[in-house]
Design a protein around this motif. Structure first.
Motif, short mmCIF file in Angstrom:
data_model
loop_
_atom_site.label_atom_id
_atom_site.label_comp_id
_atom_site.label_asym_id
_atom_site.label_seq_id
_atom_site.Cartn_x
_atom_site.Cartn_y
_atom_site.Cartn_z
N ARG A 64 -10.89 83.13 4.47
CA ARG A 64 -12.30 83.38 4.79
C ARG A 64 -13.19 83.06 3.58
NH1 ARG A 64 -15.32 83.14 9.17
NH2 ARG A 64 -17.13 82.75 7.90
N ASP A 65 -12.65 83.36 2.37
CA ASP A 65 -13.43 83.10 1.14
C ASP A 65 -13.74 81.62 0.99
OD1 ASP A 65 -13.40 85.71 0.59
OD2 ASP A 65 -11.95 85.62 -1.08
N THR A 66 -12.74 80.78 1.27
CA THR A 66 -12.96 79.32 1.14
C THR A 66 -14.02 78.87 2.13
OG1 THR A 66 -10.64 79.12 0.57
CG2 THR A 66 -11.77 77.08 1.12
N VAL A 67 -13.91 79.37 3.36
CA VAL A 67 -14.90 78.99 4.38
C VAL A 67 -16.30 79.43 3.94
CG1 VAL A 67 -15.62 79.38 6.78
CG2 VAL A 67 -13.18 79.07 6.25
N ASP A 68 -16.38 80.67 3.46
CA ASP A 68 -17.70 81.18 3.03
C ASP A 68 -18.25 80.38 1.85
OD1 ASP A 68 -17.62 83.02 5.00
OD2 ASP A 68 -16.96 84.69 3.73
N ALA A 69 -17.34 79.99 0.94
CA ALA A 69 -17.81 79.24 -0.24
C ALA A 69 -18.39 77.90 0.20
CB ALA A 69 -16.65 79.04 -1.22
N VAL A 70 -17.78 77.27 1.19
CA VAL A 70 -18.30 75.98 1.66
C VAL A 70 -19.66 76.18 2.35
CG1 VAL A 70 -17.90 74.05 3.26
CG2 VAL A 70 -16.03 74.89 1.81
N LEU A 71 -19.78 77.24 3.14
CA LEU A 71 -21.08 77.52 3.79
C LEU A 71 -22.14 77.76 2.72
CD1 LEU A 71 -20.16 79.84 6.82
CD2 LEU A 71 -20.64 77.39 6.82
N ALA A 72 -21.76 78.50 1.67
CA ALA A 72 -22.72 78.78 0.59
C ALA A 72 -23.11 77.49 -0.12
CB ALA A 72 -22.12 79.79 -0.39
N LYS A 73 -22.10 76.64 -0.38
CA LYS A 73 -22.39 75.38 -1.07
C LYS A 73 -23.43 74.55 -0.32
CE LYS A 73 -20.40 70.99 -2.34
NZ LYS A 73 -19.25 70.15 -2.50
N TYR A 74 -23.31 74.53 1.00
CA TYR A 74 -24.26 73.73 1.79
C TYR A 74 -25.46 74.55 2.27
CZ TYR A 74 -21.04 69.84 1.58
OH TYR A 74 -20.25 68.82 1.13
N LYS A 75 -25.58 75.77 1.73
CA LYS A 75 -26.74 76.63 2.05
C LYS A 75 -26.88 76.86 3.55
CE LYS A 75 -29.40 75.52 -2.07
NZ LYS A 75 -28.40 74.68 -2.75
N ILE A 76 -25.74 77.18 4.19
CA ILE A 76 -25.78 77.48 5.63
C ILE A 76 -25.58 78.98 5.78
CG2 ILE A 76 -24.71 77.03 7.88
CD1 ILE A 76 -23.53 74.44 6.58
N PRO A 77 -26.62 79.72 6.14
CA PRO A 77 -26.46 81.17 6.30
C PRO A 77 -25.53 81.50 7.47
CG PRO A 77 -28.79 80.52 6.29
CD PRO A 77 -27.99 79.27 6.41
N GLY A 78 -24.84 82.61 7.34
CA GLY A 78 -23.90 83.00 8.41
C GLY A 78 -24.55 83.92 9.43
N ASP A 79 -25.88 83.86 9.56
CA ASP A 79 -26.59 84.82 10.40
C ASP A 79 -26.55 84.49 11.89
OD1 ASP A 79 -28.00 82.50 9.96
OD2 ASP A 79 -29.96 83.46 9.78
N LYS A 80 -26.32 83.23 12.24
CA LYS A 80 -26.37 82.83 13.65
C LYS A 80 -25.15 81.97 13.96
CE LYS A 80 -31.34 82.11 13.06
NZ LYS A 80 -32.38 81.10 12.97
N PRO A 81 -24.74 81.93 15.23
CA PRO A 81 -23.58 81.08 15.55
C PRO A 81 -23.86 79.62 15.20
CG PRO A 81 -24.52 82.09 17.55
CD PRO A 81 -25.27 82.65 16.38
N ILE A 82 -22.82 78.97 14.70
CA ILE A 82 -22.97 77.57 14.26
C ILE A 82 -22.43 76.62 15.31
CG2 ILE A 82 -22.14 75.88 12.55
CD1 ILE A 82 -22.10 78.25 10.52
N ILE A 83 -23.26 75.65 15.67
CA ILE A 83 -22.83 74.55 16.54
C ILE A 83 -22.61 73.37 15.61
CG2 ILE A 83 -23.42 73.23 18.63
CD1 ILE A 83 -24.09 76.13 19.08
N LEU A 84 -21.45 72.74 15.71
CA LEU A 84 -21.11 71.69 14.73
C LEU A 84 -20.73 70.39 15.42
CD1 LEU A 84 -20.07 70.90 11.74
CD2 LEU A 84 -17.83 71.64 12.57
#
Ligand code: UDP
Length: 388
Positions: free
Chosen positions: A182-202
């Motif tokens: 989970r930490d790696t996933v969160d670090a990548v989201l943080a790197k790209y400045k994608i907040p985890g507040d809403k569901p992500i469509i990719l």
């Protein structure tokens, strides 16, 4: 697999395509070649040379084989022939089996008369309804091969040479697909400045018109009117795809300054980052207008993601509608499917679980390796009917 590999000992298998990175063919070869080597097969990989005008023509060939009605001009023919001539003269052909991927290097087979060897043409494109003019241009080369390989029956053409049907695969142990913390996933989201507040469509794809990134933005905007969510469009460029800068510029313009749309240009080799984005997503899209196989779909299903994808190319092999994902049609259809899944996370989870099982049974690299080795061995037995 080791038994099959033993039978190939002493023979060099030379894969040839047009890029070491970007796109599904390179993705597969990056995993396939080292695994064959590990099994004791002398597998190599080389790339033809080409300049921008050549790759503009080969991109046009790619698009027209997918049915786009672009005119194929005398100048295109000259550019293709001239670069092919150089590669025919200069490319070091060391294989006993020359395994040529896609149309870009197809003309190398002109050396077959002089060199002998076994030649395979592996077509990753759906050529069932091509621009006939372009197909007629390529066909004289295709017919010189000992065998052809297509991803699925629906992709192929009636040809007088042997045909094998082998679908692509993903490697579950690669950086692109292995489990991540989970930490790696969160670090990548943080790197790209994608907040985890809403569901992500990719959607992960090269910036290519046929992947319809603009259509993705339009579908997302429809969903966003009623459900809070974010869109991540992650893509890169490929050295053999000159159109991507133009498509990326258009995507950026369409995204405007919407804070819920994240357009990410990801450098080649960022496999853990793509993996993390796929794992972070609530829904993975593949809204292509035309497709080859679409490895991105298997990658998402392997991660138990709910996939919404168009019913083109190899996608219906992977997404069995309402069982391993949702097949959608058009912008409204895509928006409808996304809303349905965001509103029913349990259904989304169920589709994802079925999807993983489906990929496990059909689209892992172990099956693919075995089928390629059987294909190489089958070249020595032209009379046999082989059921892979
Ligand atoms: N890919 C990637 N980075 C990107 C875009 C795509 O690593 O920015 C990978 C993607 O994960 C998949 C492959 O490139 O493994 C694309 O293969 P696919 O068959 O989906 O499409 P193609 O590009 O060959 O049309």
């Amino acid at each position: 697999m080791r038994l099959l590999a033993k039978r190939l000992s002493g023979r060099v298998i030379q894969n040839i395509n047009s890029t070491f990175s970007g796109g599904g063919v390179a993705e597969i070869l990056q995993r396939m070649v080292p695994l064959l080597t590990e099994l004791g097969v002398d597998a190599r990989w080389s790339v033809i040379k080409g300049d921008m005008p050549f790759f503009e023509v080969t991109k046009k060939i790619h698009n027209t084989l997918h049915g786009r009605p672009d005119p194929f001009t005398q100048q295109d023919i000259s550019i293709f022939n001239e670069t092919s001539r150089k590669n025919i003269e200069e490319h070091n052909l060391v294989g006993d089996i020359i395994f040529v991927h896609d149309p870009q290097p197809v003309a190398l087979v002109e050396r077959k008369k002089e060199l002998g060897k076994k030649w395979i043409w592996r077509c990753h494109i759906d050529v069932s309804k091509p621009n006939e003019e372009v197909w007629s241009f390529l066909q004289p080369w295709v017919l010189q091969y000992d065998a052809s390989v297509f991803s699925a029956p629906a992709f192929s053409r009636s040809l007088p040479i042997r045909q094998f049907l082998i679908s692509p695969s993903i490697d579950p142990l690669s950086d692109k697909n292995r489990e991540l913390s989970r930490d790696t996933v969160d670090a990548v989201l943080a790197k790209y400045k994608i907040p985890g507040d809403k569901p992500i469509i990719l959607q992960v794809s090269r910036f290519d018109y046929l992947k319809d990134p603009v259509g993705v933005i339009q579908a997302f905007r429809q969903v966003k009117r009623s459900i809070a969510c974010r869109l991540v469009l992650a893509g890169g460029t490929a050295t053999d795809d000159p159109e991507s800068d133009k498509v990326l510029a258009e995507v950026m313009e369409r995204a405007g300054n919407d804070p819920d749309i994240h357009v990410l240009l990801i450098p080649p080799g960022s496999d853990i980052e793509i993996n993390a984005l796929q794992r972070a997503a609530a829904i993975v899209l593949q809204k292509s207008l035309k497709e080859g196989f679409a490895l991105t779909v298997s990658e998402a299903l392997w991660k138990e993601k709910a996939v919404v994808a168009s019913a083109v190319g190899g996608i219906p092999l992977q997404v069995q509608n309402k069982f391993t994902g949702l097949l959608s049609h058009g912008i409204e259809g895509t928006a409808y499917a996304i809303r349905q899944l965001l509103g029913n996370p349990e259904y989304a989870r169920w589709l994802g679980k079925n999807g993983k099982e489906h990929v496990k049974n059909n689209f892992l690299i172990t099956r693919h390796l075995k089928e390629y080795m059987l294909l190489f061995l089958a070249l020595d037995r032209p009379e046999d009917v082989i059921y892979l």
